[in-house]
Design a protein around this motif. Sequence first.
Motif, PDB file in Angstrom:
ATOM      1  N   ASP A  87       6.802 -17.850  -6.540  1.00  0.00           N
ATOM      2  CA  ASP A  87       6.087 -18.849  -7.341  1.00  0.00           C
ATOM      3  C   ASP A  87       4.606 -18.878  -6.984  1.00  0.00           C
ATOM      4  N   GLU A  88       4.286 -18.773  -5.673  1.00  0.00           N
ATOM      5  CA  GLU A  88       2.883 -18.752  -5.266  1.00  0.00           C
ATOM      6  C   GLU A  88       2.160 -17.534  -5.838  1.00  0.00           C
ATOM      7  N   GLU A  89       2.806 -16.402  -5.807  1.00  0.00           N
ATOM      8  CA  GLU A  89       2.185 -15.206  -6.369  1.00  0.00           C
ATOM      9  C   GLU A  89       1.933 -15.375  -7.863  1.00  0.00           C
ATOM     10  N   LYS A  90       2.880 -15.977  -8.557  1.00  0.00           N
ATOM     11  CA  LYS A  90       2.685 -16.208  -9.990  1.00  0.00           C
ATOM     12  C   LYS A  90       1.522 -17.166 -10.233  1.00  0.00           C
ATOM     13  N   GLU A  91       1.428 -18.213  -9.409  1.00  0.00           N
ATOM     14  CA  GLU A  91       0.340 -19.176  -9.561  1.00  0.00           C
ATOM     15  C   GLU A  91      -1.012 -18.518  -9.282  1.00  0.00           C
ATOM     16  N   THR A  92      -1.061 -17.691  -8.249  1.00  0.00           N
ATOM     17  CA  THR A  92      -2.306 -16.986  -7.939  1.00  0.00           C
ATOM     18  C   THR A  92      -2.718 -16.052  -9.069  1.00  0.00           C
ATOM     19  N   GLN A  93      -1.777 -15.341  -9.584  1.00  0.00           N
ATOM     20  CA  GLN A  93      -2.073 -14.448 -10.707  1.00  0.00           C
ATOM     21  C   GLN A  93      -2.551 -15.233 -11.930  1.00  0.00           C
ATOM     22  N   ARG A  94      -1.931 -16.387 -12.171  1.00  0.00           N
ATOM     23  CA  ARG A  94      -2.343 -17.204 -13.316  1.00  0.00           C
ATOM     24  C   ARG A  94      -3.760 -17.723 -13.121  1.00  0.00           C
ATOM     25  N   ARG A  95      -4.097 -18.162 -11.874  1.00  0.00           N
ATOM     26  CA  ARG A  95      -5.434 -18.672 -11.593  1.00  0.00           C
ATOM     27  C   ARG A  95      -6.482 -17.576 -11.746  1.00  0.00           C
ATOM     28  N   LEU A  96      -6.175 -16.384 -11.243  1.00  0.00           N
ATOM     29  CA  LEU A  96      -7.106 -15.273 -11.395  1.00  0.00           C
ATOM     30  C   LEU A  96      -7.323 -14.919 -12.854  1.00  0.00           C
ATOM     31  N   ALA A  97      -6.251 -14.963 -13.634  1.00  0.00           N
ATOM     32  CA  ALA A  97      -6.379 -14.669 -15.059  1.00  0.00           C
ATOM     33  C   ALA A  97      -7.254 -15.710 -15.755  1.00  0.00           C
ATOM     34  N   GLU A  98      -7.079 -16.989 -15.376  1.00  0.00           N
ATOM     35  CA  GLU A  98      -7.904 -18.032 -15.978  1.00  0.00           C
ATOM     36  C   GLU A  98      -9.375 -17.859 -15.596  1.00  0.00           C
ATOM     37  N   GLU A  99      -9.643 -17.519 -14.326  1.00  0.00           N
ATOM     38  CA  GLU A  99     -11.022 -17.302 -13.906  1.00  0.00           C
ATOM     39  C   GLU A  99     -11.648 -16.118 -14.646  1.00  0.00           C
ATOM     40  N   GLU A 100     -10.912 -15.059 -14.807  1.00  0.00           N
ATOM     41  CA  GLU A 100     -11.431 -13.915 -15.557  1.00  0.00           C
ATOM     42  C   GLU A 100     -11.719 -14.286 -17.001  1.00  0.00           C
ATOM     43  N   GLU A 101     -10.849 -15.097 -17.594  1.00  0.00           N
ATOM     44  CA  GLU A 101     -11.064 -15.518 -18.976  1.00  0.00           C
ATOM     45  C   GLU A 101     -12.299 -16.410 -19.079  1.00  0.00           C
TER      46      GLU A 101
END
Length: 292
Positions: free
Chosen positions: A180-194
């Motif tokens: 779950d933490e890895e998924k959250e980190t990936q989601r946060r990175l995707a939002e920052e890139e967007e």
Amino acid sequence: MAERKVINKYIPPDFDPAKIPRLRLGSNRQIKVRLMAPFSMRCETCGQWIGKGTKFNARKESIEGEKFHNIQIYRFYIRCQRCAAEITFKTDPENLNYEVEKGALRNFEPWREEKALNEEKQLTKEEEEENNPIKALENRTEQSRREMDIMDSLDEIRTLNARGERVAEADVREAIATRDEEKETQRRLAEEEEDERLAKLAFQSAGGRRIKRACEEDAIAREREIKLMAIAPQASQSSNTRVKVAVVSKAPMSQSTLGIKGIRVKTAAAADSTPTLAGMLGAYGSDDDDSE
């Protein structure tokens, strides 16, 4: 069809079952049966190949005088599908198989030969052990070593299976939390890139050039510089006005000319200057010069 489904049948009063002659059948009579070929064979007459499981209308008879431990042996008669030649084979309870008698040749079956070879090899080995005790000891040692290797392999497989089955609940929870933490980190990175992509699009001119964003310190320094640039021209302009007024007052002119010149100078200074502290001081100085 109703008369064929009656339950009770009429028996006349003069019916005597003893008068019915009994059918005398021989013990070696043939019976028509439907069977499948128990093995693959080839007809000796025409060479037709007959596969295992092919269905035939056959005749069956018991062989007189041939038994294996009180088990009756039977003979079957079939005909070739191509040339109608008669083929006979009989049961072989000793080997749990069938045996061809005439009319066909049984096809080669490698598993049957393998079984015979294994049996022959086992008999040869037993004879060698009886005649040579050292050979028997070597064979037993080799067999024991092979059994130990097999047991070690089985123990290793059981250990691996038990290790996979003894998965602790805490480990499962930790694995789920990590995932779950890895998924959250990936989601946060995707939002920052967007967000970064949208910011680049927002701070981009129509010609495609990128507009740089100034930090707060740069903005404060730029504002101070603009203020200094605005004050410097005003101070220089006020000092120039005082010099012009002093020169006009010291020149030998008439009262009318002085008044006209003073008015002209003051008008020009008032038109060019802005109401600042330096400008007001400059105007006050010019009045003192005129009074003298």
